[in-house]
Design a protein around this motif. Structure first.
Motif, PDB file in Angstrom:
ATOM      1  N   LEU A 192       0.825  -1.198   0.000  1.00 41.53           N
ATOM      2  CA  LEU A 192       0.000   0.000   0.000  1.00 41.53           C
ATOM      3  C   LEU A 192       0.864   1.255   0.000  1.00 41.53           C
ATOM      4  O   LEU A 192       0.593   2.199  -0.745  1.00 41.53           O
ATOM      5  CB  LEU A 192      -0.923  -0.010   1.222  1.00 41.53           C
ATOM      6  CG  LEU A 192      -1.994   1.065   1.294  1.00 41.53           C
ATOM      7  CD1 LEU A 192      -2.927   0.956   0.093  1.00 41.53           C
ATOM      8  CD2 LEU A 192      -2.770   0.938   2.582  1.00 41.53           C
ATOM      9  N   ARG A 193       1.919   1.264   0.790  1.00 38.94           N
ATOM     10  CA  ARG A 193       2.830   2.411   0.810  1.00 38.94           C
ATOM     11  C   ARG A 193       3.503   2.603  -0.543  1.00 38.94           C
ATOM     12  O   ARG A 193       3.665   3.733  -1.001  1.00 38.94           O
ATOM     13  CB  ARG A 193       3.890   2.232   1.892  1.00 38.94           C
ATOM     14  CG  ARG A 193       3.387   2.498   3.281  1.00 38.94           C
ATOM     15  CD  ARG A 193       4.501   2.375   4.283  1.00 38.94           C
ATOM     16  NE  ARG A 193       4.030   2.732   5.615  1.00 38.94           N
ATOM     17  CZ  ARG A 193       4.752   2.572   6.702  1.00 38.94           C
ATOM     18  NH1 ARG A 193       5.970   2.075   6.627  1.00 38.94           N
ATOM     19  NH2 ARG A 193       4.267   2.921   7.877  1.00 38.94           N
ATOM     20  N   MET A 194       3.913   1.501  -1.155  1.00 36.44           N
ATOM     21  CA  MET A 194       4.544   1.609  -2.475  1.00 36.44           C
ATOM     22  C   MET A 194       3.555   2.148  -3.495  1.00 36.44           C
ATOM     23  O   MET A 194       3.899   2.987  -4.331  1.00 36.44           O
ATOM     24  CB  MET A 194       5.095   0.245  -2.923  1.00 36.44           C
ATOM     25  CG  MET A 194       6.354  -0.132  -2.199  1.00 36.44           C
ATOM     26  SD  MET A 194       7.113  -1.729  -2.615  1.00 36.44           S
ATOM     27  CE  MET A 194       6.420  -2.215  -4.137  1.00 36.44           C
ATOM     28  N   ALA A 213      -4.213   4.025  -6.271  1.00 36.88           N
ATOM     29  CA  ALA A 213      -4.743   4.585  -5.032  1.00 36.88           C
ATOM     30  C   ALA A 213      -4.004   5.863  -4.657  1.00 36.88           C
ATOM     31  O   ALA A 213      -4.155   6.372  -3.567  1.00 36.88           O
ATOM     32  CB  ALA A 213      -4.622   3.563  -3.903  1.00 36.88           C
ATOM     33  N   GLY A 214      -3.187   6.375  -5.552  1.00 36.50           N
ATOM     34  CA  GLY A 214      -2.351   7.531  -5.270  1.00 36.50           C
ATOM     35  C   GLY A 214      -3.106   8.837  -5.353  1.00 36.50           C
ATOM     36  O   GLY A 214      -4.015   9.100  -4.579  1.00 36.50           O
ATOM     37  N   ASN A 215      -2.744   9.679  -6.312  1.00 33.97           N
ATOM     38  CA  ASN A 215      -3.282  11.029  -6.402  1.00 33.97           C
ATOM     39  C   ASN A 215      -4.485  11.146  -7.319  1.00 33.97           C
ATOM     40  O   ASN A 215      -4.849  12.246  -7.727  1.00 33.97           O
ATOM     41  CB  ASN A 215      -2.180  11.984  -6.888  1.00 33.97           C
ATOM     42  CG  ASN A 215      -1.032  12.058  -5.893  1.00 33.97           C
ATOM     43  OD1 ASN A 215      -1.251  11.928  -4.698  1.00 33.97           O
ATOM     44  ND2 ASN A 215       0.171  12.262  -6.388  1.00 33.97           N
ATOM     45  N   ASP A 216      -5.110  10.068  -7.654  1.00 32.14           N
ATOM     46  CA  ASP A 216      -6.264  10.080  -8.555  1.00 32.14           C
ATOM     47  C   ASP A 216      -7.493  10.555  -7.772  1.00 32.14           C
ATOM     48  O   ASP A 216      -7.941   9.876  -6.856  1.00 32.14           O
ATOM     49  CB  ASP A 216      -6.488   8.683  -9.122  1.00 32.14           C
ATOM     50  CG  ASP A 216      -7.630   8.635 -10.125  1.00 32.14           C
ATOM     51  OD1 ASP A 216      -8.069   9.717 -10.569  1.00 32.14           O
ATOM     52  OD2 ASP A 216      -8.062   7.519 -10.448  1.00 32.14           O
ATOM     53  N   PRO A 217      -8.077  11.733  -8.139  1.00 34.90           N
ATOM     54  CA  PRO A 217      -9.250  12.227  -7.402  1.00 34.90           C
ATOM     55  C   PRO A 217     -10.447  11.284  -7.492  1.00 34.90           C
ATOM     56  O   PRO A 217     -11.288  11.260  -6.606  1.00 34.90           O
ATOM     57  CB  PRO A 217      -9.567  13.565  -8.059  1.00 34.90           C
ATOM     58  CG  PRO A 217      -8.352  13.931  -8.842  1.00 34.90           C
ATOM     59  CD  PRO A 217      -7.627  12.658  -9.144  1.00 34.90           C
ATOM     60  N   ALA A 218     -10.540  10.505  -8.547  1.00 36.62           N
ATOM     61  CA  ALA A 218     -11.682   9.602  -8.695  1.00 36.62           C
ATOM     62  C   ALA A 218     -11.641   8.481  -7.658  1.00 36.62           C
ATOM     63  O   ALA A 218     -12.680   7.897  -7.343  1.00 36.62           O
ATOM     64  CB  ALA A 218     -11.711   9.011 -10.096  1.00 36.62           C
ATOM     65  N   SER A 219     -10.470   8.179  -7.163  1.00 39.78           N
ATOM     66  CA  SER A 219     -10.364   7.097  -6.187  1.00 39.78           C
ATOM     67  C   SER A 219     -10.650   7.571  -4.768  1.00 39.78           C
ATOM     68  O   SER A 219     -10.770   6.762  -3.860  1.00 39.78           O
ATOM     69  CB  SER A 219      -8.971   6.468  -6.243  1.00 39.78           C
ATOM     70  OG  SER A 219      -8.002   7.398  -5.795  1.00 39.78           O
ATOM     71  N   GLU A 220     -10.768   8.877  -4.565  1.00 40.58           N
ATOM     72  CA  GLU A 220     -11.064   9.399  -3.237  1.00 40.58           C
ATOM     73  C   GLU A 220     -12.556   9.269  -2.939  1.00 40.58           C
ATOM     74  O   GLU A 220     -13.389   9.360  -3.826  1.00 40.58           O
ATOM     75  CB  GLU A 220     -10.650  10.867  -3.145  1.00 40.58           C
ATOM     76  CG  GLU A 220      -9.158  11.052  -3.212  1.00 40.58           C
ATOM     77  CD  GLU A 220      -8.772  12.512  -3.012  1.00 40.58           C
ATOM     78  OE1 GLU A 220      -9.630  13.309  -2.556  1.00 40.58           O
ATOM     79  OE2 GLU A 220      -7.619  12.855  -3.322  1.00 40.58           O
ATOM     80  N   PRO A 221     -12.911   9.075  -1.681  1.00 38.52           N
ATOM     81  CA  PRO A 221     -14.323   8.977  -1.314  1.00 38.52           C
ATOM     82  C   PRO A 221     -14.996  10.347  -1.459  1.00 38.52           C
ATOM     83  O   PRO A 221     -14.330  11.371  -1.420  1.00 38.52           O
ATOM     84  CB  PRO A 221     -14.297   8.519   0.138  1.00 38.52           C
ATOM     85  CG  PRO A 221     -12.961   8.908   0.636  1.00 38.52           C
ATOM     86  CD  PRO A 221     -12.015   8.872  -0.534  1.00 38.52           C
ATOM     87  N   PRO A 222     -16.305  10.377  -1.630  1.00 39.33           N
ATOM     88  CA  PRO A 222     -16.998  11.657  -1.758  1.00 39.33           C
ATOM     89  C   PRO A 222     -16.929  12.425  -0.441  1.00 39.33           C
ATOM     90  O   PRO A 222     -16.730  11.855   0.624  1.00 39.33           O
ATOM     91  CB  PRO A 222     -18.430  11.254  -2.085  1.00 39.33           C
ATOM     92  CG  PRO A 222     -18.560   9.863  -1.610  1.00 39.33           C
ATOM     93  CD  PRO A 222     -17.211   9.244  -1.688  1.00 39.33           C
ATOM     94  N   PRO A 223     -17.087  13.732  -0.512  1.00 33.43           N
ATOM     95  CA  PRO A 223     -17.087  14.529   0.717  1.00 33.43           C
ATOM     96  C   PRO A 223     -18.237  14.114   1.635  1.00 33.43           C
ATOM     97  O   PRO A 223     -19.213  13.514   1.201  1.00 33.43           O
ATOM     98  CB  PRO A 223     -17.299  15.955   0.215  1.00 33.43           C
ATOM     99  CG  PRO A 223     -17.049  15.926  -1.249  1.00 33.43           C
ATOM    100  CD  PRO A 223     -17.235  14.539  -1.704  1.00 33.43           C
TER     101      PRO A 223
END
Length: 78
Positions: free
Chosen positions: A55-57, A65-75
């Motif tokens: 996961l760290r790598m 799972a890095g800087n992709d905004p689509a992979s972030e949960p909704p507000p």
């Protein structure tokens, strides 16, 4: 020492020996169970550490799972 006293002492010693043998068997079983539990715990810890490394790598390399905004949960307000 009379024969009855010697026989009673022998019975007492045999009784003590039987209790000690039983206690040793219980301790042996408990030790074996503790070793099995430790082996399982060690395996789970190694798996968790490997997952954490992966996961760290992935996070440091900017993977899925890095800087992709689509992979972030909704507000929270959604």
């Amino acid at each position: 020492m009379s024969a009855d006293a010697v026989e009673q002492r022998l019975v007492d010693l045999e009784t003590r020996l039987a209790f000690q043998e039983h206690a040793l068997l219980e301790l042996s079983d408990a030790l074996a169970a503790a070793r099995d539990e430790e082996a399982r715990t060690t395996l789970l810890l190694h798996r968790a550490l490997e997952e954490l490394r992966q996961l760290r790598m992935a996070l440091s390399s900017g993977g899925p799972a890095g800087n992709d905004p689509a992979s972030e949960p909704p507000p929270p307000h959604y």
